[in-house]
Design a protein around this motif. Structure first.
Motif, PDB file in Angstrom:
ATOM      1  N   THR A  37      -1.684  -8.025  -6.806  1.00 18.63           N
ATOM      2  CA  THR A  37      -1.056  -7.331  -7.925  1.00 18.63           C
ATOM      3  C   THR A  37       0.355  -7.866  -8.102  1.00 18.63           C
ATOM      4  N   SER A 103       2.669  -4.165 -14.462  1.00 18.00           N
ATOM      5  CA  SER A 103       1.919  -4.312 -13.218  1.00 18.00           C
ATOM      6  C   SER A 103       0.508  -4.734 -13.611  1.00 18.00           C
ATOM      7  N   SER A 159       2.079  -8.195  -4.543  1.00 14.92           N
ATOM      8  CA  SER A 159       1.450  -7.427  -3.469  1.00 14.92           C
ATOM      9  C   SER A 159       0.087  -8.057  -3.206  1.00 14.92           C
ATOM     10  N   SER A 218      -1.529  -7.300   4.733  1.00  7.48           N
ATOM     11  CA  SER A 218      -1.033  -6.860   3.431  1.00  7.48           C
ATOM     12  C   SER A 218       0.411  -7.329   3.330  1.00  7.48           C
ATOM     13  N   ASP A 220       3.981  -8.031   0.814  1.00  8.40           N
ATOM     14  CA  ASP A 220       4.779  -7.866  -0.395  1.00  8.40           C
ATOM     15  C   ASP A 220       5.910  -8.882  -0.350  1.00  8.40           C
TER      16      ASP A 220
END
Length: 261
Positions: A37, A103, A159, A218, A220
């Protein structure tokens, strides 16, 4: 740093029947694993209906984002095509591009797109090499007109969730290549999103994250730049690490043999 000038957005008027592309669908379905994202401020332009022969509220938008280093010494503009379900009168009919906080779930635009899908997705006079990603908008917040001087050279945040494919502690880099799902997967396009994650040399990251190949993470981070091959295809997007969460290694559940067989 002023972003590059953008071209006027096209009108939403539907084309005539002679302009409507003959679209064929493919039944092949790529495998999807992971998610990507992007969150950022973008110039939105070139609105066009997804089904020009039957205009409705489903539209394609061009989203212009600007990747740059923290000191803004470099700027790498990228353009993505995103889908959106437009509310009535949400976009003006003028030629002035509009600024939105965006987004979107995305995938890298593949190099070899069938001509039928090119005709459906790309605006006229544009080619695949003009774009970096495809995606589905999950948030669009109107900011103002680009001509009003709103700051758009903001660093977008990516992300990313997927498995680590390469780790190089000496160069402070690791790589992820998830295959996220977007609505473009319904068109049979292969899904890939290669990233190189740069771990900055800072007090926060004195110790390199304890990563292993095949480990699920994960991440960012702020977008830095895009690497392309000579033919214009995307090699990877470079991202500066802000946060990483180690999620372990994916595991298949045990296969149980039914009793009585």
């Amino acid at each position: 740093m002023s972003p590059p000038a953008t071209s006027p957005r096209l009108s939403l008027s539907p084309p005539t029947s002679s302009q409507t592309p003959n679209i064929s669908r493919t039944s092949s379905s790529p495998n999807f694993f992971g998610a990507v994202t992007v969150h950022g401020r973008a110039i939105i332009e070139r609105c066009r209906y997804q089904t020009p022969d039957k205009p409705n509220n489903s539209i394609f938008l061009d989203a212009n984002l600007y990747l740059h280093s923290s000191d803004k010494s470099t700027c790498d503009p990228i353009i993505g095509i995103i889908t959106y379900f437009m509310h009535k009168d949400e976009f003006s009919e003028g030629n002035d591009p509009e600024v939105f906080d965006v987004s979107a779930n995305i995938m890298i635009i593949p190099k070899n797109i069938p001509d039928s899908i090119k005709a459906e997705v790309l605006p006229s006079s544009f080619d695949v090499e003009d774009y970096t990603f495809l995606g589905d908008a999950i948030r669009l917040n109107y900011v103002g007109l680009a001509s009003e001087g709103f700051e758009v050279a903001c660093r977008p945040i990516f992300s990313i969730a997927g498995t680590v494919t390469s780790v190089n502690e000496n160069e402070r880099i690791f790589e992820i290549n998830p295959s996220p799902y977007t609505s473009f997967g319904k068109r049979g396009l292969p899904s890939s999103c290669p990233f190189k994650i740069l771990v900055p040399e800072s007090k926060r990251w004195e110790k390199f994250p304890r990563l292993t190949n095949g480990g699920y993470v994960s991440v960012d981070g702020f977008g830095l730049s895009v690497s392309r091959s000579e033919d214009g295809s995307i090699n990877y997007i470079a991202v500066e690490l802000e946060k990483v969460t180690l999620l372990g290694k994916p595991a298949m559940p045990p296969i149980r043999t039914p009793t009585g067989m």
